[in-house]
Design a protein around this motif. Structure first.
Motif, PDB file in Angstrom:
ATOM      1  N   THR A 139     -27.690  87.694 -53.067  1.00  0.00           N
ATOM      2  CA  THR A 139     -27.990  86.765 -51.981  1.00  0.00           C
ATOM      3  C   THR A 139     -29.505  86.570 -51.896  1.00  0.00           C
ATOM      4  OG1 THR A 139     -27.932  88.730 -50.611  1.00  0.00           O
ATOM      5  CG2 THR A 139     -25.969  87.326 -50.573  1.00  0.00           C
ATOM      6  N   LYS A 168     -33.798  91.892 -57.097  1.00  0.00           N
ATOM      7  CA  LYS A 168     -35.180  92.049 -56.657  1.00  0.00           C
ATOM      8  C   LYS A 168     -35.590  90.838 -55.858  1.00  0.00           C
ATOM      9  CE  LYS A 168     -36.980  89.092 -58.447  1.00  0.00           C
ATOM     10  NZ  LYS A 168     -36.768  87.595 -58.510  1.00  0.00           N
ATOM     11  N   HIS A 221     -34.533  92.823 -65.080  1.00  0.00           N
ATOM     12  CA  HIS A 221     -33.985  92.623 -66.425  1.00  0.00           C
ATOM     13  C   HIS A 221     -34.979  92.906 -67.540  1.00  0.00           C
ATOM     14  CE1 HIS A 221     -36.043  89.010 -65.230  1.00  0.00           C
ATOM     15  NE2 HIS A 221     -35.946  88.488 -66.438  1.00  0.00           N
ATOM     16  N   GLY A 265     -22.758  87.238 -52.777  1.00  0.00           N
ATOM     17  CA  GLY A 265     -23.642  86.108 -53.047  1.00  0.00           C
ATOM     18  C   GLY A 265     -23.074  85.208 -54.132  1.00  0.00           C
ATOM     19  N   ALA A 266     -22.814  83.951 -53.755  1.00  0.00           N
ATOM     20  CA  ALA A 266     -22.369  82.949 -54.727  1.00  0.00           C
ATOM     21  C   ALA A 266     -23.617  82.267 -55.273  1.00  0.00           C
ATOM     22  CB  ALA A 266     -21.444  81.945 -54.040  1.00  0.00           C
ATOM     23  N   TRP A 303     -34.980  77.777 -51.469  1.00  0.00           N
ATOM     24  CA  TRP A 303     -35.596  78.797 -50.610  1.00  0.00           C
ATOM     25  C   TRP A 303     -36.858  79.399 -51.231  1.00  0.00           C
ATOM     26  CZ3 TRP A 303     -35.828  83.605 -52.859  1.00  0.00           C
ATOM     27  CH2 TRP A 303     -34.940  83.848 -53.910  1.00  0.00           C
ATOM     28  N   ARG A 304     -36.958  79.461 -52.545  1.00  0.00           N
ATOM     29  CA  ARG A 304     -38.143  80.063 -53.181  1.00  0.00           C
ATOM     30  C   ARG A 304     -39.448  79.376 -52.784  1.00  0.00           C
ATOM     31  NH1 ARG A 304     -34.409  81.061 -56.973  1.00  0.00           N
ATOM     32  NH2 ARG A 304     -34.482  82.985 -58.190  1.00  0.00           N
ATOM     33  N   MET A 326     -18.105  87.115 -52.489  1.00  0.00           N
ATOM     34  CA  MET A 326     -18.336  86.850 -51.075  1.00  0.00           C
ATOM     35  C   MET A 326     -19.478  85.855 -50.919  1.00  0.00           C
ATOM     36  SD  MET A 326     -19.874  89.099 -48.060  1.00  0.00           S
ATOM     37  CE  MET A 326     -21.257  88.006 -47.804  1.00  0.00           C
ATOM     38  N   THR A 342     -26.847  81.411 -58.255  1.00  0.00           N
ATOM     39  CA  THR A 342     -27.115  80.880 -59.590  1.00  0.00           C
ATOM     40  C   THR A 342     -27.199  81.998 -60.628  1.00  0.00           C
ATOM     41  OG1 THR A 342     -28.428  79.167 -58.519  1.00  0.00           O
ATOM     42  CG2 THR A 342     -28.685  79.402 -60.903  1.00  0.00           C
ATOM     43  N   ILE A 343     -27.885  83.079 -60.292  1.00  0.00           N
ATOM     44  CA  ILE A 343     -28.052  84.169 -61.265  1.00  0.00           C
ATOM     45  C   ILE A 343     -26.699  84.816 -61.599  1.00  0.00           C
ATOM     46  CG2 ILE A 343     -28.831  85.705 -59.373  1.00  0.00           C
ATOM     47  CD1 ILE A 343     -30.018  86.271 -62.883  1.00  0.00           C
TER      48      ILE A 343
HETATM   49  P1  NDP Z   1     -29.408  80.941 -55.254  1.00  0.00           P
HETATM   50  O1  NDP Z   1     -30.199  80.073 -54.369  1.00  0.00           O
HETATM   51  O2  NDP Z   1     -28.656  80.323 -56.368  1.00  0.00           O
HETATM   52  O3  NDP Z   1     -28.372  81.794 -54.401  1.00  0.00           O
HETATM   53  C1  NDP Z   1     -28.797  82.584 -53.315  1.00  0.00           C
HETATM   54  C2  NDP Z   1     -27.892  82.334 -52.127  1.00  0.00           C
HETATM   55  O4  NDP Z   1     -28.077  81.002 -51.694  1.00  0.00           O
HETATM   56  C3  NDP Z   1     -26.420  82.461 -52.450  1.00  0.00           C
HETATM   57  O5  NDP Z   1     -25.995  83.768 -52.250  1.00  0.00           O
HETATM   58  C4  NDP Z   1     -25.782  81.465 -51.507  1.00  0.00           C
HETATM   59  O6  NDP Z   1     -25.393  82.093 -50.296  1.00  0.00           O
HETATM   60  C5  NDP Z   1     -26.866  80.508 -51.154  1.00  0.00           C
HETATM   61  N1  NDP Z   1     -26.564  79.205 -51.767  1.00  0.00           N
HETATM   62  C6  NDP Z   1     -26.206  78.940 -53.031  1.00  0.00           C
HETATM   63  N2  NDP Z   1     -25.991  77.635 -53.195  1.00  0.00           N
HETATM   64  C7  NDP Z   1     -26.226  77.068 -52.005  1.00  0.00           C
HETATM   65  C8  NDP Z   1     -26.173  75.735 -51.533  1.00  0.00           C
HETATM   66  N3  NDP Z   1     -25.830  74.723 -52.327  1.00  0.00           N
HETATM   67  N4  NDP Z   1     -26.496  75.500 -50.239  1.00  0.00           N
HETATM   68  C9  NDP Z   1     -26.837  76.513 -49.430  1.00  0.00           C
HETATM   69  N5  NDP Z   1     -26.894  77.802 -49.839  1.00  0.00           N
HETATM   70  C10 NDP Z   1     -26.596  78.058 -51.096  1.00  0.00           C
HETATM   71  O7  NDP Z   1     -30.413  82.062 -55.738  1.00  0.00           O
HETATM   72  P2  NDP Z   1     -30.702  82.732 -57.152  1.00  0.00           P
HETATM   73  O8  NDP Z   1     -29.475  82.991 -57.921  1.00  0.00           O
HETATM   74  O9  NDP Z   1     -31.759  81.984 -57.829  1.00  0.00           O
HETATM   75  O10 NDP Z   1     -31.318  84.130 -56.643  1.00  0.00           O
HETATM   76  C11 NDP Z   1     -30.523  85.061 -55.954  1.00  0.00           C
HETATM   77  C12 NDP Z   1     -31.172  86.428 -55.969  1.00  0.00           C
HETATM   78  O11 NDP Z   1     -31.308  86.871 -57.306  1.00  0.00           O
HETATM   79  C13 NDP Z   1     -32.561  86.513 -55.361  1.00  0.00           C
HETATM   80  O12 NDP Z   1     -32.724  87.785 -54.782  1.00  0.00           O
HETATM   81  C14 NDP Z   1     -33.474  86.380 -56.563  1.00  0.00           C
HETATM   82  O13 NDP Z   1     -34.735  86.972 -56.341  1.00  0.00           O
HETATM   83  C15 NDP Z   1     -32.675  87.116 -57.608  1.00  0.00           C
HETATM   84  N6  NDP Z   1     -32.888  86.642 -58.988  1.00  0.00           N
HETATM   85  C16 NDP Z   1     -33.129  87.567 -59.964  1.00  0.00           C
HETATM   86  C17 NDP Z   1     -33.274  87.216 -61.276  1.00  0.00           C
HETATM   87  C18 NDP Z   1     -33.449  88.269 -62.316  1.00  0.00           C
HETATM   88  O14 NDP Z   1     -33.583  87.936 -63.475  1.00  0.00           O
HETATM   89  N7  NDP Z   1     -33.419  89.536 -61.982  1.00  0.00           N
HETATM   90  C19 NDP Z   1     -33.235  85.798 -61.685  1.00  0.00           C
HETATM   91  C20 NDP Z   1     -32.919  84.891 -60.589  1.00  0.00           C
HETATM   92  C21 NDP Z   1     -32.764  85.331 -59.306  1.00  0.00           C
HETATM   93  P3  NDP Z   1     -23.892  82.577 -50.105  1.00  0.00           P
HETATM   94  O15 NDP Z   1     -23.681  83.702 -51.016  1.00  0.00           O
HETATM   95  O16 NDP Z   1     -23.825  82.937 -48.674  1.00  0.00           O
HETATM   96  O17 NDP Z   1     -23.020  81.419 -50.467  1.00  0.00           O
END
Ligand code: NDP
Length: 332
Positions: A70, A93, A121, A8-9, A161-162, A32, A11-12
């Protein structure tokens, strides 16, 4: 140090986890993504040597562990693949979208003899650990009530997506209530038995997704706890309070990713600010995960903890849908 692969690429990963892995002495070997251009860009922007779109290639690249961040509908299949390849799994999660998948993930890691952690966390926050310790030390007597204030404003870069995709596990309950559930289980050191809730839509959630929720959870001891989660409140303050027969613990500004916040103890002796040694929450999580892999202790939140927090979230949604107090199934 552990050699990690990122699934998963996200934000977190970019904002917190890459730094935490490196800070704990680990190495990020590869990332990946489903999109070749995104995986390459993510790798080069974050100093990661290898980028791929192929899960098998990532799992075959000499890594010890994967961090899965992801969107939520992918966590299960990716965990099963990593476990089958003998890789330790730290998964975001909610673990999955339903309990059967979450249980399958934990069972697969157990069968493969690999560690599994859930990235809750908040257990690692010095504030929550201080509240937990103060309860254990008897400072508030028998705990009777808890209150969780976790209404935040979802920043624009996370409004994808959220708020748009039910199939990705969108909505505030799967996003935030899972964290409340895990934090309550950790701080109170007991399990929830039932929940009642109402959900709301304040204009951010789409496709029927809720962007606000309030609920009440009943615990084994008879303690009840209220929670309030939202994506839409720009000016609310987060907090976590426990009220006991002999005192109250008031945590403020502590339902957050940042190592910050305060805890006040109020008893017949007056008010006292607890001393808090703040530490990066994600760094501590990764460090304890590495210790567990090395045979010392367990991840701060285990796979089983992830099943239980998901179960609270799913029962919360069910309670809101039916209007009934709903039991929480903690079978792992
Ligand atoms: P993101 O939306 O940043 O990333 C999730 C996936 O979305 C990526 O793996 C990527 O797929 C895809 N994606 C990213 N950028 C783009 C784009 N520009 N266009 C289309 N698709 C994109 O999600 P978060 O980082 O916010 O969350 C990811 C996971 O982490 C979730 O399960 C969330 O619940 C969890 N989370 C947990 C936190 C914590 O503190 N424990 C805090 C924040 C999130 P691909 O890898 O295929 O490129």
């Amino acid at each position: 140090g552990l050699r990690w692969g990122l699934i998963g690429a996200s934000t977190i990963a970019r904002e917190w986890m890459i730094e935490a892995i490196r800070g704990a002495g680990g190495e990020v070997m590869a990332v990946m993504s489903s999109d070749p251009e995104r995986s390459q860009r993510f790798a080069s922007e974050n100093g990661i040597a290898a980028a791929t779109t192929d899960l098998d290639a990532l799992l075959g690249s000499g890594i010890d562990a994967v961090y899965i961040s992801t969107t939520n509908e992918h966590h299960c299949s990716q965990t099963l693949a990593a476990a089958a390849a003998g890789k330790h799994v730290l998964c975001e999660k909610p673990l999955a979208l339903n309990l059967a998948d979450a249980r399958r993930m934990v069972a697969a890691c157990k069968a493969a003899g690999v560690q599994m952690g859930t990235n809750h966390h908040l257990r690692n926050a010095a504030t929550h650990r201080a509240i937990h310790a103060a309860i254990k030390a008897g400072h508030i007597g028998k705990p009777l009530f808890a209150r969780v204030f976790h209404a935040v404003y979802l920043p624009p870069h996370l409004q994808g997506w959220r708020i748009e995709r039910p199939g990705a596990g969108g909505g505030v309950v799967l996003d935030i209530t899972v964290h409340d559930a895990d934090t309550m289980r950790f701080v109170l050191d007991e399990n929830p038995v039932a929940v009642t809730a109402m959900m709301s839509r304040g204009g951010m959630g789409q496709a029927g997704l809720e962007d606000g929720v309030m609920g009440v959870v009943r615990f084994e001891s008879g303690l009840i706890a209220q929670f309030h989660d939202a994506f839409t409140t720009r000016y609310a303050v987060t907090g976590f309070e426990v009220h006991g027969e002999e005192g109250s613990l008031i945590g403020t500004d502590c339902m957050t990713q940042q190592p910050k916040g305060e805890v006040l103890l109020r008893t017949r002796d007056g008010e006292k600010q607890l001393s808090i040694a703040h530490e990066n929450l994600y760094l501590r999580a990764v460090r304890l995960f590495g210790d567990a892999v090395a045979g010392r202790g367990a991840p701060s939140a285990t796979g089983e903890d992830g099943i239980k927090s998901l179960s609270v979230a799913l029962s919360t949604r069910e309670a809101a849908r039916t209007g009934h107090e709903t039991p929480i199934d903690l079978t792992t």
